[in-house]
Design a protein around this motif. Structure first.
Motif, short mmCIF file in Angstrom:
data_model
loop_
_atom_site.label_atom_id
_atom_site.label_comp_id
_atom_site.label_asym_id
_atom_site.label_seq_id
_atom_site.Cartn_x
_atom_site.Cartn_y
_atom_site.Cartn_z
N VAL A 34 0.88 -1.17 0.00
CA VAL A 34 0.00 0.00 0.00
C VAL A 34 0.92 1.22 0.00
O VAL A 34 1.59 1.49 1.00
N MET A 35 0.98 1.91 -1.13
CA MET A 35 1.85 3.08 -1.24
C MET A 35 0.98 4.34 -1.21
O MET A 35 0.11 4.52 -2.04
N HIS A 36 1.23 5.18 -0.21
CA HIS A 36 0.55 6.47 -0.09
C HIS A 36 1.51 7.55 -0.56
O HIS A 36 2.52 7.83 0.09
N ALA A 37 1.20 8.17 -1.70
CA ALA A 37 2.00 9.29 -2.21
C ALA A 37 1.43 10.57 -1.59
O ALA A 37 0.22 10.79 -1.60
N PHE A 38 2.32 11.41 -1.05
CA PHE A 38 1.87 12.60 -0.34
C PHE A 38 2.89 13.71 -0.43
O PHE A 38 4.03 13.52 -0.84
N GLU A 114 6.72 7.90 -13.26
CA GLU A 114 6.64 6.50 -13.71
C GLU A 114 5.28 5.88 -13.42
O GLU A 114 4.78 5.08 -14.21
N TYR A 115 4.69 6.24 -12.29
CA TYR A 115 3.39 5.70 -11.90
C TYR A 115 2.23 6.51 -12.48
O TYR A 115 1.08 6.16 -12.26
N GLN A 116 2.55 7.59 -13.17
CA GLN A 116 1.56 8.48 -13.79
C GLN A 116 0.54 8.98 -12.75
O GLN A 116 -0.66 9.04 -13.02
N LEU A 117 1.05 9.35 -11.58
CA LEU A 117 0.18 9.87 -10.53
C LEU A 117 -0.24 11.29 -10.89
O LEU A 117 0.56 12.08 -11.38
N GLN A 118 -1.49 11.60 -10.63
CA GLN A 118 -2.06 12.90 -11.01
C GLN A 118 -1.83 13.97 -9.95
O GLN A 118 -2.02 15.15 -10.23
N GLY A 119 -1.48 13.59 -8.75
CA GLY A 119 -1.27 14.54 -7.67
C GLY A 119 -1.23 13.82 -6.35
O GLY A 119 -1.06 12.60 -6.29
N THR A 120 -1.42 14.59 -5.28
CA THR A 120 -1.43 14.03 -3.94
C THR A 120 -2.70 14.46 -3.22
O THR A 120 -3.19 15.56 -3.47
N PRO A 121 -3.23 13.61 -2.36
CA PRO A 121 -2.79 12.26 -2.05
C PRO A 121 -3.15 11.29 -3.17
O PRO A 121 -4.14 11.47 -3.88
N VAL A 123 -3.09 6.83 -3.77
CA VAL A 123 -2.88 5.51 -3.19
C VAL A 123 -2.67 4.54 -4.34
O VAL A 123 -3.42 4.54 -5.31
N VAL A 124 -1.64 3.72 -4.21
CA VAL A 124 -1.36 2.66 -5.18
C VAL A 124 -1.33 1.34 -4.42
O VAL A 124 -0.64 1.23 -3.41
N LEU A 125 -2.11 0.37 -4.90
CA LEU A 125 -2.08 -0.98 -4.33
C LEU A 125 -1.35 -1.89 -5.31
O LEU A 125 -1.69 -1.94 -6.49
N ILE A 126 -0.37 -2.60 -4.79
CA ILE A 126 0.43 -3.52 -5.58
C ILE A 126 0.23 -4.91 -4.99
O ILE A 126 0.38 -5.10 -3.78
N ASP A 127 -0.13 -5.88 -5.84
CA ASP A 127 -0.42 -7.21 -5.33
C ASP A 127 0.85 -7.97 -4.99
O ASP A 127 1.97 -7.48 -5.18
N ARG A 128 0.68 -9.17 -4.48
CA ARG A 128 1.80 -9.99 -4.01
C ARG A 128 2.80 -10.33 -5.12
O ARG A 128 3.95 -10.65 -4.85
N GLN A 129 2.35 -10.26 -6.37
CA GLN A 129 3.22 -10.56 -7.51
C GLN A 129 3.87 -9.31 -8.09
O GLN A 129 4.59 -9.39 -9.08
N GLY A 130 3.61 -8.14 -7.49
CA GLY A 130 4.25 -6.91 -7.95
C GLY A 130 3.50 -6.20 -9.06
O GLY A 130 4.09 -5.40 -9.79
N ARG A 131 2.20 -6.44 -9.18
CA ARG A 131 1.39 -5.80 -10.22
C ARG A 131 0.51 -4.71 -9.62
O ARG A 131 -0.03 -4.88 -8.54
N LEU A 134 -4.52 -1.08 -8.17
CA LEU A 134 -5.33 0.12 -7.96
C LEU A 134 -4.38 1.31 -7.93
O LEU A 134 -3.32 1.24 -7.30
N SER A 135 -4.75 2.36 -8.62
CA SER A 135 -4.04 3.63 -8.54
C SER A 135 -5.11 4.70 -8.49
O SER A 135 -5.87 4.87 -9.44
N ARG A 136 -5.16 5.42 -7.37
CA ARG A 136 -6.27 6.34 -7.16
C ARG A 136 -5.75 7.67 -6.65
O ARG A 136 -5.03 7.74 -5.66
N PHE A 137 -6.12 8.75 -7.34
CA PHE A 137 -5.80 10.10 -6.92
C PHE A 137 -6.94 10.63 -6.05
O PHE A 137 -8.11 10.40 -6.35
N GLY A 138 -6.60 11.31 -4.99
CA GLY A 138 -7.60 11.93 -4.13
C GLY A 138 -7.93 11.07 -2.93
O GLY A 138 -7.34 10.01 -2.71
N VAL A 139 -8.87 11.54 -2.16
CA VAL A 139 -9.28 10.86 -0.94
C VAL A 139 -10.05 9.59 -1.30
O VAL A 139 -10.93 9.61 -2.15
#
Length: 187
Positions: A34-38, A114-121, A123-131, A134-139
């Motif tokens: 669970v990666m929280h970009a901020f 690289e993750y094409q994040l639109q801003g902060t906050p 959240v990116v969810l990466i599964d057990r295999q590294g895929r 979910l990539s979600r901008f905003g609350v």
């Protein structure tokens, strides 16, 4: 059925806080990440994203779910320095690993690009295999995020929910009420 989920790009972090070793997605393989970009001066990050990351770290077992922060500065570069971030992390008592995104040419840091994040906050969810799953901008609602994490964690291994009373609930005493609930007397 072919895999339609993209492989998560490598993290491009110039420095890590709250960990003695540099983290890589390879080192976290086998766990949901669970990666929280901020940004520390982003109001929604301070009021929602980072507290959500802290709660996520408390609720899911570390063997199943890795929570990491990514301080990705694309504005106010002169005040959001590593030293200011260290003080911020210490003051708010964030203990999960936090990476400082590597500055890149232009205003968008390397991992954010690289993750094409639109801003902060974000959240990116990466599964057990590294895929990336979910990539979600905003609350994002706490329940929705918890359900998504639980679903990913359950795909390949059982998840242990860690239940701990909050410090406020413990301080309220056996008959006290607070925002977490009311304790029954003598129990």
């Amino acid at each position: 059925m072919p895999n339609h989920f993209p492989e998560a790009p490598a993290l491009q972090v110039s420095r890590w806080l709250n960990t003695d070793t540099a983290l890589t997605l390879e080192s976290l393989r086998g766990r949901v990440v669970v990666m929280h970009a901020f940004q520390m001066l982003c109001p929604a990050c301070v009021t929602h994203g980072l507290p959500q990351a802290k709660k996520t770290r408390q609720l899911f077992a570390e063997k199943d779910v890795a929570v990491i922060g990514l301080h990705t500065v694309f504005e106010h570069h002169d005040v959001m320095t590593p030293a200011a971030l260290e003080a911020f992390v210490r003051e708010y008592r964030y203990v999960f690993p936090i990476g400082i995104d590597t500055p890149a040419q232009g205003s968008i840091p390397a991992t954010m690009r690289e993750y094409q994040l639109q801003g902060t906050p974000s959240v990116v969810l990466i599964d057990r295999q590294g895929r990336i799953r979910l990539s979600r901008f905003g609350v994002i609602d706490d329940m929705a995020l918890g359900a998504a994490i639980g679903q990913l964690a359950a795909e390949d291994a059982p998840t242990t929910l860690v239940t701990r009373p909050s410090a406020e609930a413990e301080a309220a005493g056996p008959e006290g009420c607070d925002d977490d609930g009311c304790r029954a007397g003598g129990a």
